[in-house]
Design a protein around this motif. Structure first.
Motif, PDB file in Angstrom:
ATOM      1  N   CYS A   1       0.859  -1.174   0.000  1.00 27.02           N
ATOM      2  CA  CYS A   1       0.000   0.000   0.000  1.00 27.02           C
ATOM      3  C   CYS A   1       0.897   1.225   0.000  1.00 27.02           C
ATOM      4  CB  CYS A   1      -0.891  -0.044   1.237  1.00 27.02           C
ATOM      5  SG  CYS A   1      -1.722   1.493   1.584  1.00 27.02           S
TER       6      CYS A   1
ATOM      7  N   CYS B   1      -4.232   6.202  -0.674  1.00 28.01           N
ATOM      8  CA  CYS B   1      -3.535   4.937  -0.407  1.00 28.01           C
ATOM      9  C   CYS B   1      -3.747   4.051  -1.634  1.00 28.01           C
ATOM     10  CB  CYS B   1      -4.130   4.197   0.787  1.00 28.01           C
ATOM     11  SG  CYS B   1      -4.365   5.183   2.253  1.00 28.01           S
TER      12      CYS B   1
ATOM     13  N   PHE C   1      -3.490   0.666  -3.171  1.00 30.81           N
ATOM     14  CA  PHE C   1      -3.290  -0.722  -2.748  1.00 30.81           C
ATOM     15  C   PHE C   1      -2.641  -1.543  -3.860  1.00 30.81           C
ATOM     16  CE2 PHE C   1      -6.103   0.594   0.561  1.00 30.81           C
ATOM     17  CZ  PHE C   1      -5.675  -0.158   1.642  1.00 30.81           C
TER      18      PHE C   1
ATOM     19  N   TYR D   1      -8.844  -2.360  -2.389  1.00 27.32           N
ATOM     20  CA  TYR D   1      -9.348  -1.078  -1.895  1.00 27.32           C
ATOM     21  C   TYR D   1     -10.810  -1.200  -1.479  1.00 27.32           C
ATOM     22  CZ  TYR D   1     -10.576   3.722  -1.174  1.00 27.32           C
ATOM     23  OH  TYR D   1     -11.018   4.882  -0.575  1.00 27.32           O
TER      24      TYR D   1
END
Ligand SMILES: *Cc1c(COP(=O)(O)O)cnc(C)c1O
Length: 435
Positions: free
Chosen positions: A349, A360, A362, A382
């Motif tokens: 991440c 973020c 992933f 996500y």
């Protein structure tokens, strides 16, 4: 009772009367594999849904609520304005005050026109650039969003130079045939296109820091070079600062990076939660706008008394010293803690952050610089993260390719809970992986 009982019933009913049940597609939460929660009210950093669930809000209305919900200065300004009526369709002094405030804060803006949304701002800026240069083509970048006007709905295809292919049915090819979409952060490709057809290009429009494919940062030479090359080719450089305006600095990304565009589009924060947009820039160009000049652009509710009151109050708070340091520090604390948690659990991440916004990504282990790289992110992962965080009382954007926003109202306790919720969630996800 089931935790999302009323939301589910409302969503069912909504789908009968509103296409897809929502008034803007991303709200439907399709890409994260659940149904939307219906919101009842909001206060500070918290939103409450109709079932009484409470969430720490990192959507912040997709950016506008930088002061948090129900900020007292903004609420008082709206209440005061409300006493005098809601719309006149004639000039008011507050429009001049807001225009002056914008010009004061955003370094490249000398004159500004108020509209009702970001879409209206970008659409009008393009029309203006085409009229000013007497050219037709525009260049945008893959993964940048500039509202839903026809000219911007171009899908990024394969190949070095993507010709205009409509990204939506209903957009004629003729309309987007003049739109060229190029990879962000890729000066080589841009150079080739400018060599071939730079003299036909009216405008280059860019999100100086794209936030609509998730937060992607410009490489150090990207924006300055864009500035140089557009100037050399007589092309109008438009910064779409609908998100970054008043978000990265009082003067937006142009102040943050010290690169001055010819025109700037604003929206979101500028209305303090009410519908406002604006476009502005060099007076010489803005003088082409009617009734000063020939380029037609109008709006029944433009400069609306309530919206300008909310916007002005918001910008006044944002002009106070130390606000952006505070927002930036909070965001760093949060993103560093989240990064640490993910690393500890060996969850891939990668967090990209700037100012008070972050994403973020992933399934990604290092920085991503353009739409092609961004698309490699793991949307399934996500989705799982989103749903579990929602259950834990943290409301994130219902898409991997969006930014999370912090507001002045987010406190240490909010961030501590967010990190704790993320730790629990990611731990579960890591365990599920190994099973
Ligand atoms: C949200 C957004 C727009 C469109 O603004 P609306 O008010 O939704 O029409 C345009 N450009 C950018 C960069 C945006 O984030």
């Amino acid at each position: 009772m089931e935790p999302y009982f009323l939301s589910a019933r409302y969503f069912d009913a909504a789908q009968n009367v509103i296409p897809g049940g929502v008034n803007s597609p991303v709200r439907a939460c399709k890409s994260v594999g659940c149904n939307p929660v219906f919101i009842d009210r909001a206060e500070g950093s918290i939103i409450y849904d109709v079932d009484g669930n409470r969430y720490i809000d990192y959507v912040c209305s997709w950016g506008p609520m930088i002061l948090g919900h129900g900020n007292s200065a903004v609420t008082a300004a709206i209440e005061e304005a409300l006493k005098n009526g809601t719309s006149y369709g004639a000039p008011t002094w507050r429009e001049v005050e807001l225009a002056r405030k914008i010009i004061d804060m955003v370094p490249s803006i000398e004159q500004v026109r108020l509209v009702n949304s970001g879409t209206e701002a970008t659409m009008s800026a393009i029309r203006l650039a085409r009229a000013y240069t007497n050219r037709k083509k525009i260049i945008k970048f893959d993964g940048c969003y500039h509202g839903h006007a026809d000219a911007f709905l171009v899908k990024a295809g394969s190949g070095v130079v993507t010709l205009g292919i409509p990204g939506s049915p209903g957009v004629p090819e003729e309309v987007v045939g003049n739109t060229i979409s190029l990879p962000f952060n890729d000066l080589e490709t841009l150079k080739k296109v400018l060599e071939l057809e730079g003299d036909q290009v009216a405008a280059v429009i860019v999100e100086p820091v794209p936030a609509n494919m998730g937060v992607v940062l410009p490489l150090p030479d990207f924006l300055p070079t864009l500035r140089d090359w557009t100037a050399q080719n007589g092309i109008v450089l438009i910064f779409d600062e609908v998100i970054t305006g008043f978000r990265l600095a009082p003067g937006g990304a142009q102040e943050f990076y010290d690169v001055m565009p010819d025109l700037t589009c604003l929206g979101k924060i500028i209305g303090g939660g009410l519908p406002v947009g604006a476009y502005g820039g060099r007076a010489e160009i803005m003088q082409y706008v009617a009734p000063a000049g020939p380029v037609y652009q109008a709006g029944t509710l433009s400069g609306n008394p309530l919206a300008t009151a909310a916007g002005l109050a918001t910008l006044e708070v944002l002009s106070r010293p130390g606000i952006y340091e505070l927002l930036g520090n909070k965001t760093s604390l949060l993103t560093e803690a989240l990064t640490e948690v993910a690393a500890g659990l060996e969850i891939p991440c990668h967090i990209q952050a700037i100012g008070s916004m972050f994403t973020c990504f992933f399934g990604v282990t290092g920085p991503v610089y353009n739409f092609e790289e961004v698309k490699k992110a793991d949307t399934e992962m996500y989705g799982r993260f989103f749903r579990n965080m929602l259950e834990a009382g943290v409301y994130l954007a219902p898409s991997q390719f969006e930014a999370a926003f912090l507001s002045l109202a987010h406190g240490m306790d909010d961030m501590e809970w967010t990190v704790e919720a993320a730790e629990i969630t990611l731990k579960e996800m890591a365990e599920a992986e190994t099973e």
